[in-house]
Design a protein around this motif. Structure first.
Motif, short mmCIF file in Angstrom:
data_model
loop_
_atom_site.label_atom_id
_atom_site.label_comp_id
_atom_site.label_asym_id
_atom_site.label_seq_id
_atom_site.Cartn_x
_atom_site.Cartn_y
_atom_site.Cartn_z
N GLU A 106 0.84 -13.25 -3.11
CA GLU A 106 -0.61 -13.39 -2.94
C GLU A 106 -0.94 -13.63 -1.47
O GLU A 106 -0.24 -14.41 -0.79
N ILE A 107 -1.98 -12.97 -1.00
CA ILE A 107 -2.36 -13.05 0.41
C ILE A 107 -3.87 -13.28 0.53
O ILE A 107 -4.62 -13.13 -0.44
N GLU A 108 -4.31 -13.62 1.73
CA GLU A 108 -5.73 -13.75 2.04
C GLU A 108 -6.02 -13.01 3.33
O GLU A 108 -6.60 -13.54 4.27
N ASP A 109 -5.61 -11.75 3.38
CA ASP A 109 -5.74 -10.92 4.58
C ASP A 109 -7.08 -10.20 4.56
O ASP A 109 -7.21 -9.10 4.02
N ALA A 110 -8.09 -10.80 5.14
CA ALA A 110 -9.43 -10.21 5.10
C ALA A 110 -9.54 -8.98 5.98
O ALA A 110 -10.52 -8.24 5.89
N ASP A 111 -8.55 -8.72 6.84
CA ASP A 111 -8.63 -7.58 7.75
C ASP A 111 -8.22 -6.28 7.08
O ASP A 111 -8.53 -5.20 7.58
N ARG A 112 -7.52 -6.35 5.98
CA ARG A 112 -7.12 -5.12 5.29
C ARG A 112 -8.37 -4.49 4.67
O ARG A 112 -9.13 -5.15 3.98
N PRO A 113 -8.62 -3.19 4.91
CA PRO A 113 -9.89 -2.59 4.49
C PRO A 113 -10.19 -2.76 3.01
O PRO A 113 -11.33 -3.05 2.64
N ARG A 137 -14.44 -7.80 -1.13
CA ARG A 137 -15.21 -9.04 -0.94
C ARG A 137 -16.69 -8.77 -0.76
O ARG A 137 -17.51 -9.66 -0.98
N ARG A 138 -17.05 -7.56 -0.35
CA ARG A 138 -18.47 -7.21 -0.28
C ARG A 138 -19.03 -6.85 -1.65
O ARG A 138 -20.22 -6.98 -1.89
N ARG A 139 -18.19 -6.36 -2.54
CA ARG A 139 -18.65 -5.84 -3.84
C ARG A 139 -18.36 -6.78 -5.01
O ARG A 139 -18.88 -6.57 -6.10
N ARG A 140 -17.48 -7.75 -4.82
CA ARG A 140 -17.02 -8.58 -5.92
C ARG A 140 -16.99 -10.04 -5.53
O ARG A 140 -17.00 -10.38 -4.34
N ALA A 180 -5.91 -11.15 -3.89
CA ALA A 180 -5.14 -9.98 -3.48
C ALA A 180 -3.66 -10.33 -3.40
O ALA A 180 -3.28 -11.46 -3.07
N TRP A 181 -2.84 -9.33 -3.74
CA TRP A 181 -1.39 -9.47 -3.69
C TRP A 181 -0.81 -8.25 -2.97
O TRP A 181 -1.32 -7.13 -3.09
N THR A 182 0.28 -8.46 -2.25
CA THR A 182 0.99 -7.34 -1.66
C THR A 182 2.33 -7.15 -2.36
O THR A 182 2.93 -8.09 -2.89
N ALA A 183 2.77 -5.91 -2.36
CA ALA A 183 4.11 -5.54 -2.80
C ALA A 183 4.71 -4.69 -1.70
O ALA A 183 4.01 -4.32 -0.74
N GLY A 209 5.04 -1.84 0.03
CA GLY A 209 4.41 -0.52 0.07
C GLY A 209 3.03 -0.45 -0.53
O GLY A 209 2.44 0.63 -0.60
N GLY A 210 2.44 -1.57 -0.95
CA GLY A 210 1.12 -1.48 -1.55
C GLY A 210 0.41 -2.82 -1.64
O GLY A 210 0.97 -3.87 -1.30
N VAL A 211 -0.84 -2.76 -2.11
CA VAL A 211 -1.64 -3.96 -2.28
C VAL A 211 -2.42 -3.84 -3.58
O VAL A 211 -2.82 -2.74 -4.00
N LEU A 212 -2.64 -4.96 -4.23
CA LEU A 212 -3.38 -5.06 -5.48
C LEU A 212 -4.50 -6.06 -5.28
O LEU A 212 -4.27 -7.16 -4.76
N VAL A 213 -5.73 -5.69 -5.67
CA VAL A 213 -6.90 -6.55 -5.48
C VAL A 213 -7.64 -6.67 -6.80
O VAL A 213 -7.88 -5.67 -7.48
N MET A 214 -8.03 -7.90 -7.15
CA MET A 214 -8.84 -8.13 -8.34
C MET A 214 -10.00 -9.05 -7.98
O MET A 214 -9.87 -9.92 -7.12
N GLY A 215 -11.13 -8.85 -8.65
CA GLY A 215 -12.29 -9.70 -8.44
C GLY A 215 -13.34 -9.42 -9.49
O GLY A 215 -13.23 -8.46 -10.25
N ARG A 216 -14.36 -10.24 -9.52
CA ARG A 216 -15.41 -10.09 -10.52
C ARG A 216 -16.55 -9.25 -9.94
O ARG A 216 -17.18 -9.63 -8.97
N GLY A 217 -16.78 -8.11 -10.58
CA GLY A 217 -17.78 -7.17 -10.11
C GLY A 217 -18.99 -7.11 -11.01
O GLY A 217 -19.61 -8.14 -11.29
N VAL A 218 -19.31 -5.93 -11.50
CA VAL A 218 -20.53 -5.70 -12.27
C VAL A 218 -20.57 -6.59 -13.51
O VAL A 218 -19.64 -6.58 -14.32
N ALA A 219 -21.64 -7.37 -13.64
CA ALA A 219 -21.85 -8.26 -14.79
C ALA A 219 -20.71 -9.25 -14.97
O ALA A 219 -20.46 -9.72 -16.08
#
Length: 239
Positions: free
Chosen positions: A108-115, A121-124, A129-132, A134-144
């Protein structure tokens, strides 16, 4: 009174609005979230506008009535009336939580610079966020308040099934149904999420506030499995 969250929770459980060709108009769940969600032969317009205006405008749209809510003419009229903007019509998929641990190592990371993370964070809300490798996984609460996921695969890690593994890991981290919005043209991402057990439930056009311009690089589209390009490379996102 039915809310958008009621409709989403029911759809996640496999219970959809009646396929009657109708349109349900509900209030926006928040000032941020407005749009159109189309299921099979039934649409939901979630916007703080006069429902009669919505229905009258749909009746005046010159197309198949079943497609009217996502027709460009209707969406343009809705955008003009609300002063909002839109990017694309997304396919919407949902996946149930899975038991067990993720199939790959995550940190788990808190890298706000990654696009992708900055975009989320603007939409949810409550973004994590987590890194693996070769990749990154992001979850958050969005619509409703639904829990939404997006993943990103580095360019040199593509074609190895990493997108599918990240999408699967998200289901194992999630305590509730997990939603993904994916541009229909992004066939690679659609295949990855479906291979990870996500089910298509409909299509969605979000109406964005004018100030929300999204990531300049294009690499942060929600739900998309796209390459993260190092600095100095072509900034256009692949699909």
């Amino acid at each position: 009174m039915v809310t958008l969250r009621d409709i989403l929770d029911a759809a996640a459980a496999g219970v959809f609005p009646p396929a009657d060709g109708g349109t349900t108009v509900v209030a926006q769940p928040s000032p941020r979230d407005a749009g159109v969600l189309a299921f099979t032969a039934h649409s939901v317009v979630f916007v703080d506008e006069d429902p009669e205006w919505v229905r009258r405008t749909l009746r005046g749209t010159d197309c198949d009535a079943l497609a009217a809510t996502l027709n460009p003419r209707f969406l343009t009229a809705l955008l003009d009336r609300t002063g909002r903007r839109a990017e694309t019509v997304d396919a919407v998929l949902v996946g149930d939580p899975l038991p067990g641990g993720p199939p790959l190592a995550l940190r788990e990371i808190e890298d706000a610079d990654r696009p992708r993370i900055a975009y989320a964070r603007r939409r949810r809300d409550d973004v994590r966020a987590w890194t693996a490798d070769g990749g990154v996984l992001v979850m958050g609460r969005g619509v409703a308040g639904r829990l939404e996921v997006s993943v990103e695969v580095d360019e040199d890690a593509r074609h190895r099934g990493l997108g599918r593994l990240l999408a699967t890991a998200a289901r194992q981290l999630a305590p509730e149904p997990l939603w993904a919005q994916i541009a229909p043209g992004n066939a690679r991402s659609l295949r990855a999420f479906q291979a990870a057990g996500y089910r298509p439930v409909g299509a969605e056009a979000l109406l964005l506030a004018p100030a929300d311009r999204g990531p300049s690089s294009g690499s942060g589209r929600p739900g998309a499995t796209v390459p993260h390009r190092p600095a100095g490379r072509d900034p256009k996102a692949g699909s």
